[in-house]
Design an enzyme around this catalytic site. Structure first.
Site, mmCIF file in Angstrom:
data_model
loop_
_atom_site.group_PDB
_atom_site.id
_atom_site.type_symbol
_atom_site.label_atom_id
_atom_site.label_comp_id
_atom_site.label_asym_id
_atom_site.label_seq_id
_atom_site.Cartn_x
_atom_site.Cartn_y
_atom_site.Cartn_z
ATOM 1 N N CYS A 220 14.985 14.688 -5.809
ATOM 2 C CA CYS A 220 15.307 14.082 -4.351
ATOM 3 C C CYS A 220 14.300 14.105 -3.740
ATOM 4 O O CYS A 220 13.558 13.789 -4.013
ATOM 5 C CB CYS A 220 16.748 14.937 -3.722
ATOM 6 N N GLU B 266 21.699 14.846 -8.673
ATOM 7 C CA GLU B 266 21.710 16.352 -7.782
ATOM 8 C C GLU B 266 23.225 15.849 -7.515
ATOM 9 O O GLU B 266 23.967 15.260 -6.359
ATOM 10 C CB GLU B 266 20.721 15.661 -6.441
ATOM 11 N N LYS C 286 14.465 23.089 -6.919
ATOM 12 C CA LYS C 286 14.004 22.849 -6.062
ATOM 13 C C LYS C 286 12.993 22.740 -5.133
ATOM 14 O O LYS C 286 13.110 23.641 -4.762
ATOM 15 C CB LYS C 286 15.255 22.219 -5.121
#
Length: 301
Positions: A173, A56, A131
């Site tokens: 993440c 990321e 995301k």
């Protein structure tokens, strides 16, 4: 790379596919970041990796929200063009685990997407996952993050993608904290789950390895987690510890301190053996707690 040929051919089993997992210290300097990442990709290709994972924020980590938004590009911009060329030059797949994307709604929203982009060795953009879980956390006196203040949440989970190393499920993440997404990807056929990250030191020390190993154990997938490490700018330091976990939950590769790579062989025969020996997937009690499935994703046969 010869290490990337399918093992479905007759004859003795060939070498297992090798993946490389990157650990970098991105800063607000995009040129410097590209040079560092490109160096790692070339090194990995030279070692015979067929798939290289970057974390990321591989493109940059801005010092503040204004800079983060100002530096963002769209997927047809300069940075992604350079990575497409790099994939072609090196003949590798690239998992670019969190690109600051100006989407089609940039002009109206002035907000970006956190986009995991997957490129094949021809440089083609094969998949994009935006995301879905945004990191809004406040640990008093230690960590404050409000990703939702400048980022739009993604609207879908993306079907796993067939690569020479296995079927790849894309996450980013903070998604790691939500087992539902990993279970949905497993149901859709994933063999490798990815969590490219920029974890803080505080949360990383407490939760990083145990969550990654849990996701591997409960889905019986390989888990690959590229990571930011060290001081990204004056106000931000990342935890590092990029790693690969096998479907039994063992950490089979991990980066040292500082920028670099770790390597792991992906052994799908072993993965299928683990799934046969403890068939948790078929033991799920859908009658009691429902089916964890992503909208629009078909279960794998």
């Amino acid at each position: 790379s010869p290490l990337c040929h399918s093992r479905a051919m007759a004859g003795p089993p060939g070498p297992k596919p090798l993946v490389a997992v990157g650990q970098v210290t991105s800063t607000p300097d995009k040129e410097q970041n590209f040079a560092a990442c490109a160096g790692l990709v070339r090194e990995a290709a030279g070692r015979g990796a067929c798939l290289v994972f970057l974390p990321e924020g591989f493109d940059y980590i801005g010092a503040d929200t204004a800079q983060t938004l100002q530096l963002a590009e769209d997927l047809r911009g300069d940075i992604m063009g350079r990575y497409a060329q790099l994939a072609r030059d090196c003949g590798v797949w690239l998992s670019l685990g969190g690109f600051h994307e100006r989407g089609g709604d940039w002009a109206t929203t002035r907000r970006i997407y956190n986009c995991h982009a997957l490129l094949d060795p021809t440089g083609r953009l094969v998949a994009t996952y935006r995301k879905t879980h945004l990191c809004d956390v406040e640990l008093e006196g230690r960590v404050t993050m409000k990703e939702s203040s400048f980022t739009n949440p993604g609207t879908e989970i993306v079907a796993p993608v067939s690569t020479p190393a296995g079927k790849l499920g894309l996450s980013i993440c903070y998604d790691l904290r939500f087992p539902e997404i990993s279970l949905a990807l497993r149901r859709a056929g994933a063999e490798i789950l990815t969590y490219p990250s920029a974890f803080t030191v505080t949360t990383g020390a407490a939760h990083w390895e145990v969550l990654l190993r849990a996701r591997a154990i409960e889905t019986q997938c390989y888990v690959v987690a590229a990571a930011q490490t060290g001081k990204n700018h004056e106000r931000r330091t990342s935890y590092g510890h990029a790693l690969v976990v096998d479907p039994w939950g063992a950490v089979v590769a991990q980066c040292r301190e500082g920028p670099g790579l770790c390597y792991a062989e992906i052994d799908l025969d072993y993965l299928h053996r683990v799934r046969r020996e403890i068939p948790v997937h078929s033991h799920r009690r859908h009658d009691l707690y429902g089916t964890v499935a992503a909208a629009g994703l078909e279960p794998a046969p």
